[in-house]
Design a protein around this motif. Structure first.
Motif, PDB file in Angstrom:
ATOM      1  N   MET A   1     -31.397   8.066  -2.605  1.00 58.03           N
ATOM      2  CA  MET A   1     -30.423   8.633  -1.932  1.00 58.03           C
ATOM      3  C   MET A   1     -29.160   8.920  -2.805  1.00 58.03           C
ATOM      4  SD  MET A   1     -29.481   7.777   1.637  1.00 58.03           S
ATOM      5  CE  MET A   1     -28.161   7.985   1.940  1.00 58.03           C
ATOM      6  N   LYS A   2     -28.529   9.716  -2.480  1.00 54.29           N
ATOM      7  CA  LYS A   2     -27.446  10.145  -3.500  1.00 54.29           C
ATOM      8  C   LYS A   2     -26.079   9.700  -2.516  1.00 54.29           C
ATOM      9  CE  LYS A   2     -28.513  12.809  -7.109  1.00 54.29           C
ATOM     10  NZ  LYS A   2     -28.186  13.957  -7.789  1.00 54.29           N
ATOM     11  N   THR A   3     -25.189   8.986  -2.860  1.00 55.78           N
ATOM     12  CA  THR A   3     -24.028   8.845  -2.384  1.00 55.78           C
ATOM     13  C   THR A   3     -22.874   9.911  -2.654  1.00 55.78           C
ATOM     14  OG1 THR A   3     -23.011   7.372  -4.086  1.00 55.78           O
ATOM     15  CG2 THR A   3     -24.127   6.350  -2.225  1.00 55.78           C
ATOM     16  N   LEU A   4     -22.063  10.260  -1.705  1.00 61.15           N
ATOM     17  CA  LEU A   4     -21.022  11.175  -2.031  1.00 61.15           C
ATOM     18  C   LEU A   4     -19.873  10.539  -2.546  1.00 61.15           C
ATOM     19  CD1 LEU A   4     -20.922  12.976   1.344  1.00 61.15           C
ATOM     20  CD2 LEU A   4     -21.683  13.902  -0.937  1.00 61.15           C
ATOM     21  N   PRO A   5     -19.560  11.073  -3.604  1.00 58.29           N
ATOM     22  CA  PRO A   5     -18.398  10.629  -4.101  1.00 58.29           C
ATOM     23  C   PRO A   5     -17.255  10.541  -3.239  1.00 58.29           C
ATOM     24  CG  PRO A   5     -18.556  12.727  -5.087  1.00 58.29           C
ATOM     25  CD  PRO A   5     -19.782  12.416  -4.031  1.00 58.29           C
ATOM     26  N   ILE A   6     -16.265   9.472  -3.266  1.00 59.06           N
ATOM     27  CA  ILE A   6     -14.997   9.202  -2.383  1.00 59.06           C
ATOM     28  C   ILE A   6     -13.786   9.519  -3.303  1.00 59.06           C
ATOM     29  CG2 ILE A   6     -13.992   7.270  -1.218  1.00 59.06           C
ATOM     30  CD1 ILE A   6     -16.336   6.034  -0.458  1.00 59.06           C
ATOM     31  N   VAL A   7     -12.947  10.063  -2.658  1.00 58.31           N
ATOM     32  CA  VAL A   7     -11.755  10.553  -3.154  1.00 58.31           C
ATOM     33  C   VAL A   7     -10.729   9.325  -2.577  1.00 58.31           C
ATOM     34  CG1 VAL A   7      -9.750  11.936  -3.286  1.00 58.31           C
ATOM     35  CG2 VAL A   7     -12.313  12.967  -3.378  1.00 58.31           C
ATOM     36  N   GLN A   8     -10.092   8.748  -3.605  1.00 59.56           N
ATOM     37  CA  GLN A   8      -8.830   7.920  -3.035  1.00 59.56           C
ATOM     38  C   GLN A   8      -7.743   8.471  -3.155  1.00 59.56           C
ATOM     39  OE1 GLN A   8      -8.930   4.683  -5.932  1.00 59.56           O
ATOM     40  NE2 GLN A   8     -10.539   3.615  -4.848  1.00 59.56           N
ATOM     41  N   ILE A   9      -6.968   8.201  -1.900  1.00 59.02           N
ATOM     42  CA  ILE A   9      -5.631   8.762  -1.553  1.00 59.02           C
ATOM     43  C   ILE A   9      -4.731   7.629  -1.170  1.00 59.02           C
ATOM     44  CG2 ILE A   9      -4.352  10.137  -0.094  1.00 59.02           C
ATOM     45  CD1 ILE A   9      -6.688  11.747   0.715  1.00 59.02           C
ATOM     46  N   GLN A  10      -3.821   7.583  -2.321  1.00 61.90           N
ATOM     47  CA  GLN A  10      -3.005   6.583  -2.171  1.00 61.90           C
ATOM     48  C   GLN A  10      -1.538   7.182  -1.856  1.00 61.90           C
ATOM     49  OE1 GLN A  10      -2.624   4.157  -5.261  1.00 61.90           O
ATOM     50  NE2 GLN A  10      -1.440   2.523  -4.656  1.00 61.90           N
ATOM     51  N   THR A  11      -0.628   6.763  -0.723  1.00 63.47           N
ATOM     52  CA  THR A  11       0.475   7.148  -0.378  1.00 63.47           C
ATOM     53  C   THR A  11       1.502   6.277  -0.492  1.00 63.47           C
ATOM     54  OG1 THR A  11       0.242   6.635   1.830  1.00 63.47           O
ATOM     55  CG2 THR A  11      -0.542   8.934   1.317  1.00 63.47           C
ATOM     56  N   THR A  12       2.668   6.621  -1.080  1.00 63.14           N
ATOM     57  CA  THR A  12       3.954   5.592  -0.886  1.00 63.14           C
ATOM     58  C   THR A  12       4.918   6.381  -0.071  1.00 63.14           C
ATOM     59  OG1 THR A  12       3.453   5.993  -3.472  1.00 63.14           O
ATOM     60  CG2 THR A  12       5.250   4.400  -2.827  1.00 63.14           C
ATOM     61  N   PRO A  13       5.145   5.355   0.887  1.00 61.79           N
ATOM     62  CA  PRO A  13       6.339   6.084   1.697  1.00 61.79           C
ATOM     63  C   PRO A  13       7.759   6.101   1.037  1.00 61.79           C
ATOM     64  CG  PRO A  13       6.235   3.693   2.083  1.00 61.79           C
ATOM     65  CD  PRO A  13       5.139   3.986   1.314  1.00 61.79           C
ATOM     66  N   SER A  14       8.777   6.929   1.659  1.00 64.79           N
ATOM     67  CA  SER A  14       9.845   7.044   0.944  1.00 64.79           C
ATOM     68  C   SER A  14      10.888   6.158   1.568  1.00 64.79           C
ATOM     69  CB  SER A  14      10.505   8.392   1.291  1.00 64.79           C
ATOM     70  OG  SER A  14      10.631   8.624   2.644  1.00 64.79           O
ATOM     71  N   LEU A  15      11.740   5.466   0.719  1.00 64.75           N
ATOM     72  CA  LEU A  15      12.676   4.501   1.079  1.00 64.75           C
ATOM     73  C   LEU A  15      13.998   5.101   1.056  1.00 64.75           C
ATOM     74  CD1 LEU A  15      11.092   1.479  -0.710  1.00 64.75           C
ATOM     75  CD2 LEU A  15      11.037   1.896   1.965  1.00 64.75           C
ATOM     76  N   LEU A  16      14.903   5.041   1.987  1.00 66.13           N
ATOM     77  CA  LEU A  16      16.249   5.319   2.061  1.00 66.13           C
ATOM     78  C   LEU A  16      17.085   4.277   2.060  1.00 66.13           C
ATOM     79  CD1 LEU A  16      16.011   8.261   4.842  1.00 66.13           C
ATOM     80  CD2 LEU A  16      16.248   8.524   2.228  1.00 66.13           C
ATOM     81  N   SER A  17      18.039   4.199   1.261  1.00 67.56           N
ATOM     82  CA  SER A  17      19.006   3.359   1.262  1.00 67.56           C
ATOM     83  C   SER A  17      20.469   3.614   1.904  1.00 67.56           C
ATOM     84  CB  SER A  17      19.269   2.833  -0.044  1.00 67.56           C
ATOM     85  OG  SER A  17      20.275   1.569  -0.257  1.00 67.56           O
ATOM     86  N   ILE A  18      20.954   2.825   2.802  1.00 64.77           N
ATOM     87  CA  ILE A  18      22.179   3.286   3.490  1.00 64.77           C
ATOM     88  C   ILE A  18      23.188   2.028   3.126  1.00 64.77           C
ATOM     89  CG2 ILE A  18      23.467   3.825   5.750  1.00 64.77           C
ATOM     90  CD1 ILE A  18      20.814   4.939   6.655  1.00 64.77           C
ATOM     91  N   ASP A  19      24.062   2.476   2.530  1.00 66.25           N
ATOM     92  CA  ASP A  19      25.261   1.432   2.226  1.00 66.25           C
ATOM     93  C   ASP A  19      26.403   1.888   2.983  1.00 66.25           C
ATOM     94  OD1 ASP A  19      26.845  -0.354   1.496  1.00 66.25           O
ATOM     95  OD2 ASP A  19      27.022   0.438  -0.686  1.00 66.25           O
ATOM     96  N   ALA A  20      26.991   1.299   3.967  1.00 65.02           N
ATOM     97  CA  ALA A  20      27.942   1.375   4.790  1.00 65.02           C
ATOM     98  C   ALA A  20      29.120   0.474   4.992  1.00 65.02           C
ATOM     99  CB  ALA A  20      27.585   1.987   6.208  1.00 65.02           C
ATOM    100  N   ASP A  21      30.345   0.671   4.920  1.00 63.80           N
ATOM    101  CA  ASP A  21      31.382  -0.055   5.182  1.00 63.80           C
ATOM    102  C   ASP A  21      32.209   0.337   6.363  1.00 63.80           C
ATOM    103  OD1 ASP A  21      30.849  -1.804   3.198  1.00 63.80           O
ATOM    104  OD2 ASP A  21      32.159  -0.754   1.712  1.00 63.80           O
TER     105      ASP A  21
END
Length: 189
Positions: A1-21
């Motif tokens: 039996m043959k296995t299906l190849p698996i596609v790896q999906i890797q996500t990185t979230p966006s990071l917002l930086s807020i500097d407030a005085d």
């Protein structure tokens, strides 16, 4: 039996930086200006002089006969009265001479009594304690009072408000990414 190849999906979230005085308020209000003006009370008193009236005309009339008009009137009136009295005396003497037959009615008795001179009429008025009239005229003083007046003027200064904005820096510290890793393909079939 043959296995299906698996596609790896890797996500990185966006990071917002807020500097407030935070912002800053500055509030300053100058003191109110107070102006007080007072007009003092004023009292005015105006007094009138006292008037003294002394009428001594009756006293002068008793001392020396007074003024010429009144003096002449009294002399004229007195002489007129003496004239009438002398006429009455002469008539009486004539009646006494006509009645010579009565005892004591002799010519010497009748005419001998008429040797005294007649006095000149009185030119002065009778003396009295009421001959001097004194009148005092007084008037009440004029009193004017103006009460004190106070004027209060307050100038309120508006507050001075200043606002300095704070700092707000928003930036992307990390961008979102999606990474696909394909499966390894086996080429050796």
């Amino acid at each position: 039996m043959k296995t299906l190849p698996i596609v790896q999906i890797q996500t990185t979230p966006s990071l917002l930086s807020i500097d407030a005085d935070p912002g800053q308020y500055s509030i300053r209000q100058p003191k109110a200006e107070v102006q007080l003006n007072t007009r003092p009370a004023k009292l005015t008193v105006e007094s009138h002089p006292i008037t003294l009236h002394v009428d001594q005309s009756k006293a002068f009339s008793a001392y020396n006969g007074g003024n010429m008009v009144d003096l002449n009137a009294r002399i004229y009136s007195g002489i007129q009265q003496q004239f009438l009295q002398n006429i009455a005396n002469r008539v009486q003497q004539g009646n006494d001479l006509a009645a010579i037959h009565r005892p004591g009615n002799t010519v010497a008795n009748i005419v001998g009594m008429d040797w005294k001179p007649q006095p000149f009429p009185e030119t002065r008025t009778p003396a009295s304690v009421d001959n001097v009239d004194i009148r005092i005229d007084t008037r009440p003083p004029n009193i004017n009072f103006q009460p004190a007046v106070s004027e209060l003027n307050v100038i309120v200064n508006k507050p001075e408000i200043e606002y300095q904005r704070g700092k707000l820096d928003i930036y992307v510290k990390q961008y979102a990414s999606v990474q696909y890793t394909p499966p390894a393909i086996d080429m050796g079939l």
